[in-house]
Design a protein around this motif. Structure first.
Motif, PDB file in Angstrom:
ATOM      1  N   ASP A   1       0.831  -1.202   0.000  1.00  0.00           N
ATOM      2  CA  ASP A   1       0.000   0.000   0.000  1.00  0.00           C
ATOM      3  C   ASP A   1       0.863   1.248   0.000  1.00  0.00           C
ATOM      4  O   ASP A   1       0.517   2.262  -0.592  1.00  0.00           O
TER       5      ASP A   1
ATOM      6  N   ASN B   1     -18.119   1.708  -6.735  1.00  0.00           N
ATOM      7  CA  ASN B   1     -18.472   2.856  -5.901  1.00  0.00           C
ATOM      8  C   ASN B   1     -19.875   3.345  -6.216  1.00  0.00           C
ATOM      9  O   ASN B   1     -20.637   3.705  -5.329  1.00  0.00           O
TER      10      ASN B   1
ATOM     11  N   TYR C   1      -7.432   7.237  -0.248  1.00  0.00           N
ATOM     12  CA  TYR C   1      -7.311   5.788  -0.380  1.00  0.00           C
ATOM     13  C   TYR C   1      -8.160   5.342  -1.557  1.00  0.00           C
ATOM     14  O   TYR C   1      -9.294   5.765  -1.704  1.00  0.00           O
TER      15      TYR C   1
ATOM     16  N   HIS D   1     -13.632   0.001 -10.127  1.00  0.00           N
ATOM     17  CA  HIS D   1     -13.895   0.801  -8.929  1.00  0.00           C
ATOM     18  C   HIS D   1     -14.975   1.842  -9.159  1.00  0.00           C
ATOM     19  O   HIS D   1     -15.764   2.143  -8.286  1.00  0.00           O
TER      20      HIS D   1
ATOM     21  N   ARG E   1       0.958   4.446  -2.768  1.00  0.00           N
ATOM     22  CA  ARG E   1       0.799   5.867  -2.507  1.00  0.00           C
ATOM     23  C   ARG E   1       1.931   6.654  -3.153  1.00  0.00           C
ATOM     24  O   ARG E   1       1.709   7.669  -3.785  1.00  0.00           O
TER      25      ARG E   1
ATOM     26  N   SER F   1      -8.642   0.344   3.359  1.00  0.00           N
ATOM     27  CA  SER F   1      -7.298  -0.074   3.729  1.00  0.00           C
ATOM     28  C   SER F   1      -7.219  -0.172   5.248  1.00  0.00           C
ATOM     29  O   SER F   1      -7.395   0.809   5.950  1.00  0.00           O
TER      30      SER F   1
ATOM     31  N   ASP G   1      -0.618  -4.571   7.425  1.00  0.00           N
ATOM     32  CA  ASP G   1      -1.833  -4.341   6.659  1.00  0.00           C
ATOM     33  C   ASP G   1      -2.041  -5.531   5.722  1.00  0.00           C
ATOM     34  O   ASP G   1      -1.344  -6.536   5.834  1.00  0.00           O
TER      35      ASP G   1
ATOM     36  N   LYS H   1      -9.146   2.244  -2.085  1.00  0.00           N
ATOM     37  CA  LYS H   1     -10.139   1.326  -1.557  1.00  0.00           C
ATOM     38  C   LYS H   1      -9.885   1.158  -0.073  1.00  0.00           C
ATOM     39  O   LYS H   1      -8.905   1.685   0.448  1.00  0.00           O
TER      40      LYS H   1
END
Ligand SMILES: NC(=O)c1ccc[n+]([C@@H]2O[C@H](COP(=O)([O-])OP(=O)(O)OC[C@H]3O[C@@H](n4cnc5c(N)ncnc54)[C@H](O)[C@@H]3O)[C@@H](O)[C@H]2O)c1
Lengths: 293, 352
Positions: free
Chosen positions: A19, A89, B250, A85, A23, B254, B269, B252
């Motif tokens: 993750d 959403n 984000y 997505h 970012r 997290s 995570d 999705k």
């Protein structure tokens, strides 16, 4: 298809391993110009196919490509739809019917949903066709010889046993866009037998294939057996995933497998792009040499 | 070839289980696809109140569909049912199923109110039925590893922990569905924080007291968008819960947990686990200082992949529990009820 295809995960902060890296990448590729620059590195490395999600931001990249035809001679895009997505959403917010109303163009729904009138089969498939058209709009004027269905959708339909829908996607893409359908999947062996059963011969299929067996549902051995049969035009993705093996070993594994037509990878830096591309070419040469002996 | 949980090879299970689904929305459809691909599952019926959904499933999947779930239960007699309806219907449906002697996999949270869980837990015990709730994080390899390290005492006595989750569910002033209604199980506490609370209960230890809580709304009118709370375990160890579903940085949802202990620290995570050890007294595969491991090192191989190994693994675990191949001790109604009780403690504390 070309031997090497360039992917887009790195541009949109999709990093399956971290993750945090996601970012960092999202920050790095904030501007379209940084994406275009990286595509340039790929071109310099001799890669002329960009396989990308129908993410909103791709439309800016398409504008640039259309505006600079000299720079992109012979350049192809393989769109992968849908950008899931967006719809997921929307379903959370608007529900299924609300989402269809929002995204299916025209007033298709005005008539259908009034008073809960019964639907006929054709309507669902033509609804899908309208959604495909909507996703394809941004690629107008750009060569898109292969159009992919994303794995969330391919595999969802696969599990639900909706073969006919897979077939309709295949047929429509051929008819309307003069393109070949491709299917991204995490379940290569299962998918191939289902596609075969609806008469799709030698399909283009993109799947995770790596020496660690990561995301190879049913196991690495089953994948290797399936590849040996040579009944599909396979694109290997996530080739560097998993395990502690080096890029060199990972690529050597994939290059030595039979019946893999293309390898898809994404990278952010010029150095990594060059390294991966040259490793693929290097192992392809050794394989050729040993085969011609 | 069949793999049990934790990748233990097991005897080929041959009993087919007749499974029904109630609620084929976002979550239900994904369960249905995974069930559809499971070699030991026969899908005997699907129930939903949406005509559109039923029509599509009947037409292209050939499933038997029912707009009334009671009719489905009577007509096709499933041995097990997966429930993925909006939360306010969980209890009534789960109770009906258990009364009829049907094994249940229910979506989370177990119930709207903590009181409702007790009867369900008792009923399931009396009847000897398999129950499971969809807290899928427990089937993610990195969190499993964090639990192993903490339970094994590898990071020593825990000083403090943090549980966090962020994501982009409500990022503007517009929502009119069940998620925006507290009476239906909407809100960040039930939807998002439930996952984190459940994970803390499992990985770090059962939460017993809530000494501070704040529920904040940013965009939603009737429910909270952020949940912040001070938690305490039975052992007295304290921690912080920080959850926010209105954070569009984000892509999705997290979720992460961290734990600081006398011998080291864990930051975990769904994609990676980072472990710091103060000394060289470390378990295999780790070294003094930081070690980072990725999910690829722990991913549980599955026979069908849709959207994360954990979703396939939890359904497989449910089926294998019914077949008595695994013990049915992960995500039972009982542990989900514990989570419901913490949710209720947080609610009460926030009201003060
Ligand atoms: N584990 C997770 O990560 C996760 C994620 C999302 C949702 N959930 C849980 O799953 C459940 C469903 O959420 P969702 O996002 O799929 O919602 P959703 O609104 O997309 O789906 C709910 C479905 O249930 C149907 N339904 C409503 N009442 C019914 C009834 N009486 N009988 C049969 N069908 C009925 C609706 O028509 C709809 O199709 C909730 O409890 C939610 O908390 C869990």
């Amino acid at each position: 298809m070309d031997r090497i295809l360039f992917g887009d995960n790195q541009f949109f902060g999709v990093n399956h391993a971290s993750d945090e890296k996601s970012r960092a990448q999202a920050i790095r590729f904030k501007d379209d110009s940084s994406i275009i620059r990286t595509l340039g590195y790929a071109q310099e490395a001799g890669i002329n196919t960009f396989m990308c999600t129908t993410h909103d931001r791709i439309s800016g990249i398409c504008d640039y490509i259309r505006g600079n035809p000299d720079k992109y001679q012979g350049f192809k895009i393989y769109p992968c739809m849908p950008y899931a997505h967006k719809y997921a959403n929307a379903v959370t917010e608007l529900g299924i019917v609300g989402t269809l109303k929002e995204y299916v163009p025209g007033n298709f729904f005005g008539s259908i949903f009034k008073g809960g009138v019964a639907f006929v089969s054709k309507d669902y498939l033509s609804m899908m066709e309208l959604l495909i058209d909507a996703e394809m709009k941004m690629f107008k004027g750009i060569s898109t010889p292969v159009i992919f269905l994303q794995n969330v959708v391919t595999d969802l339909l696969l599990g639900l046993g909706m073969k006919e829908v897979l077939k309709s996607f295949y047929d429509y893409v051929a008819k309307k866009y003069n393109a070949e359908a491709g299917f991204i999947t995490m379940n290569l062996p299962k998918l191939l037998s289902v596609l075969n059963s609806v008469g799709i011969e030698n399909p283009i299929v993109c799947a995770s294939i790596n020496s660690a067996g990561f995301r190879m549902s049913g196991g690495k051995e089953l994948y290797e057996q399936t590849l040996k049969q040579g009944k599909a035009r396979v694109i290997a993705m996530q080739v560097l995933s998993g395990g502690a093996v080096s890029a060199k070993e990972a690529i050597e594994y994939v290059c030595n497998l039979p019946n893999i037509e293309s390898i898809l990878f994404g990278a952010s830096s010029r150095g990594n792009i060059n390294e991966t591309a040259s490793l693929i070419r290097q192992f392809d040469r050794t394989t050729e040499l040993s085969e011609s002996k | 070839m069949a793999f049990g949980f934790n990748n233990v090879k097991i005897e080929e299970a041959t009993t087919m289980i007749k499974v029904g689904l109630i609620g084929a929305g976002k979550m239900g459809i994904s369960h249905l696809s995974i069930l559809g691909a499971h070699p030991d599952v026969e899908i005997v019926g699907v129930s939903d109140t949406s005509k559109l959904v039923l029509d599509v499933l009947k037409k292209y999947s050939g499933f038997k569909v029912f707009s009334d779930y009671s009719k489905m239960l009577d007509e096709v007699k499933p041995e097990a049912v997966v429930v993925a309806v909006p939360t306010k219907f969980h209890t009534i449906i789960n109770k009906t199923l258990l009364s009829k002697g049907i094994h249940v996999f229910s979506e989370k949270p177990l119930a709207l109110k903590a009181e409702e869980g007790e009867e369900l837990v008792r009923l399931a015990k009396e009847k000897g039925l398999v129950t499971q709730v969809g807290y899928h994080n427990k089937f993610i390899g990195t969190f499993m590893e964090a639990k192993r390290l903490i339970n094994g005492g590898h990071i020593g006595d825990i000083f403090h922990f943090t549980g966090e989750s962020y994501g982009p569910v409500v990022v503007k002033n517009k929502q009119n569905n069940w998620r925006a209604d507290p009476e239906e199980g909407g809100g960040c506490l039930m939807d998002y924080a439930a996952h984190v609370i459940d994970l803390i209960n499992y990985v770090i230890g059962p939460i017993e007291r809530v000494s501070g809580a704040k529920l904040e709304s940013y965009y939603s009118r009737n429910v909270e968008d952020g949940v912040y709370s001070l938690l305490e375990l039975a052992s007295g160890v304290g921690g912080v819960l920080s959850v926010n579903w209105s954070d569009e940085t984000y892509r999705k949802m997290s979720t992460s947990v961290t734990a600081l202990g006398s011998k080291g620290k864990i930051i975990c995570d769904a994609t990676e686990i980072k472990v710091y050890f103060k000394s060289s007294d470390v378990p295999g595969g780790y070294t003094k200082g930081w070690t980072i491991k990725h999910i690829n090192d722990f991913a549980v191989p599955v026979d069908f992949y849709l959207r994360g190994e954990e979703y396939s693994a939890q359904i497989d675990y449910f089926i294998k529990s019914i077949q008595k191949v695994v013990p049915n001790d992960i995500n039972t109604f009982e542990t989900a009820w514990q989570t419901d009780r913490v949710i209720s403690l947080i609610k009460n504390c926030a009201k003060k």
